[in-house]
Design an enzyme around this catalytic site. Structure first.
Site, PDB file in Angstrom:
ATOM      1  N   ARG A   1     -16.207  -7.988 -20.506  1.00  0.00           N
ATOM      2  CA  ARG A   1     -17.608  -7.744 -20.548  1.00  0.00           C
ATOM      3  C   ARG A   1     -18.207  -8.023 -21.551  1.00  0.00           C
ATOM      4  NH1 ARG A   1     -15.479  -2.932 -18.111  1.00  0.00           N
ATOM      5  NH2 ARG A   1     -15.676  -2.685 -15.981  1.00  0.00           N
TER       6      ARG A   1
ATOM      7  N   ALA B   1     -17.986  -1.082 -36.236  1.00  0.00           N
ATOM      8  CA  ALA B   1     -19.370  -0.443 -35.673  1.00  0.00           C
ATOM      9  C   ALA B   1     -18.862  -0.104 -34.289  1.00  0.00           C
ATOM     10  CB  ALA B   1     -20.626  -1.322 -35.807  1.00  0.00           C
TER      11      ALA B   1
ATOM     12  N   LYS C   1     -14.820   2.946 -18.625  1.00  0.00           N
ATOM     13  CA  LYS C   1     -14.652   3.277 -20.079  1.00  0.00           C
ATOM     14  C   LYS C   1     -13.376   3.922 -20.411  1.00  0.00           C
ATOM     15  CE  LYS C   1     -16.999   4.550 -24.251  1.00  0.00           C
ATOM     16  NZ  LYS C   1     -16.670   3.335 -25.049  1.00  0.00           N
TER      17      LYS C   1
ATOM     18  N   THR D   1     -13.668   0.404 -29.981  1.00  0.00           N
ATOM     19  CA  THR D   1     -13.677   1.695 -30.107  1.00  0.00           C
ATOM     20  C   THR D   1     -12.239   2.405 -29.720  1.00  0.00           C
ATOM     21  OG1 THR D   1     -14.430   2.315 -27.901  1.00  0.00           O
ATOM     22  CG2 THR D   1     -16.226   1.776 -29.522  1.00  0.00           C
TER      23      THR D   1
ATOM     24  N   HIS E   1     -21.194   6.956 -19.707  1.00  0.00           N
ATOM     25  CA  HIS E   1     -20.834   5.532 -19.658  1.00  0.00           C
ATOM     26  C   HIS E   1     -20.286   5.293 -18.294  1.00  0.00           C
ATOM     27  CE1 HIS E   1     -21.258   5.674 -24.069  1.00  0.00           C
ATOM     28  NE2 HIS E   1     -21.343   4.348 -24.024  1.00  0.00           N
ATOM     29  N   HIS E   2     -20.087   4.130 -18.057  1.00  0.00           N
ATOM     30  CA  HIS E   2     -19.321   3.837 -16.856  1.00  0.00           C
ATOM     31  C   HIS E   2     -18.036   4.172 -16.470  1.00  0.00           C
ATOM     32  CE1 HIS E   2     -17.064   0.627 -19.219  1.00  0.00           C
ATOM     33  NE2 HIS E   2     -18.083   0.645 -19.937  1.00  0.00           N
TER      34      HIS E   2
ATOM     35  N   ARG F   1      -6.049 -12.319 -24.103  1.00  0.00           N
ATOM     36  CA  ARG F   1      -4.886 -11.558 -24.588  1.00  0.00           C
ATOM     37  C   ARG F   1      -3.584 -12.612 -23.759  1.00  0.00           C
ATOM     38  NH1 ARG F   1      -3.158  -9.383 -19.869  1.00  0.00           N
ATOM     39  NH2 ARG F   1      -4.813  -9.008 -18.302  1.00  0.00           N
TER      40      ARG F   1
END
Length: 271
Positions: free
Chosen positions: A12, A124, A161, A102, A157-158, A35
């Site tokens: 995404r 971040a 995730k 994340t 969130h969707h 990957r």
């Protein structure tokens, strides 16, 4: 022209980054990866990213080979585990990074920190300019409102995730705790059963998952007779990509070390 490699181009964020990077003045994409074992490997990067036309650039499963095209910066929105491997490689090659992945554990974050001894890395959990301003404002609100308000963080969130709470929610909780003189021990991630009254020092962090929600974060300050809510809603991934591209232009001029979007945006100087 800033020569850039984008990892995970069929995902995404990777596809969004590739689409926006193509139209960003002063930036050119010289490498794209996915990957090992991904169907995207070997495809044209434009095709793999579902863009309207091909780019004439093949997707590789080897970041080192992508860097060999003369890359000056790598933008990585993959996974914490993959980002660690990419950071190690970039440290050896001397190529700065922007990492938007994340779900880092203390150990994986420590490994990124080790790589940052050789190269500058912007790490971040959220590269949106707007949400990073909200984080700064939340810290100031907590400081001004003080101990008379109960503080809670809610994120949505969707349903795809994988990590919870989101990295942004954790960052919000971290800066709120710092502003209030509290520690990570005061963060509460779940409530169930007979808990008794809410402890004044608690900072609740809760997660919702559903549908295709790009990302929403709200900080609640509950006082006696009043409530303050600070909310950021993301309606597309474009703002994350725009912030990451801005960070890429910034990080190539920095010394080795770990930076965040507050550094990129100069928010620490204006705090």
């Amino acid at each position: 022209m800033l020569r850039t490699v984008i990892t995970g181009v069929s995902g995404r964020m990777g596809s969004t980054l590739l689409r926006l990077a193509r139209s960003t003045p002063g930036l050119t994409v010289v490498g794209a990866t996915s990957r090992t074992g991904s169907p995207a490997v070997g495809q044209d990067a434009g095709t793999a990213a579902r863009l309207s036309d091909p780019l004439g650039l093949a997707v590789l499963d080897d970041l080192g080979k992508a860097i060999d095209a003369g890359a000056q910066v790598v933008i990585d929105f993959t996974s914490a585990e993959a980002s660690v491997e990419h950071a190690r490689l970039c440290a050896v090659r001397g190529v700065p990074m922007v990492i938007g992945s994340t779900g880092f554990s203390p150990d994986t974050r420590s490994e990124v920190a080790s790589a940052s001894m050789s190269i500058p890395i912007v790490l971040a959990p959220n590269t949106s300019v707007g949400v990073n301003v909200v984080i700064q404002v939340a810290a100031e609100l907590a400081r001004v409102l003080g101990e008379g308000f109960d503080v809670e963080v809610l994120e949505t969130h969707h349903n795809k995730k994988k990590d919870a709470p989101s990295g942004t929610a954790l960052r919000l909780a971290e800066v709120l705790a710092q502003s209030l003189g509290r520690t990570s021990d005061d963060l509460v991630f779940a409530r169930k059963g007979w808990l008794g009254a809410r402890a004044p020092q608690e900072i609740g962090v809760q997660a919702l998952r559903g549908g295709d929600v790009v990302g929403e974060h709200t900080v609640f300050f509950f006082g006696e007779g009043e409530r303050v809510e600070l909310t950021h809603r993301a309606t597309s991934r474009d703002q994350f990509a725009k912030g990451a591209l801005r960070a890429a232009n910034w990080v190539v001029a920095q010394r080795p070390g770990i930076y965040d979007m507050a550094d990129v945006l100069g928010l620490k100087r204006t705090a």
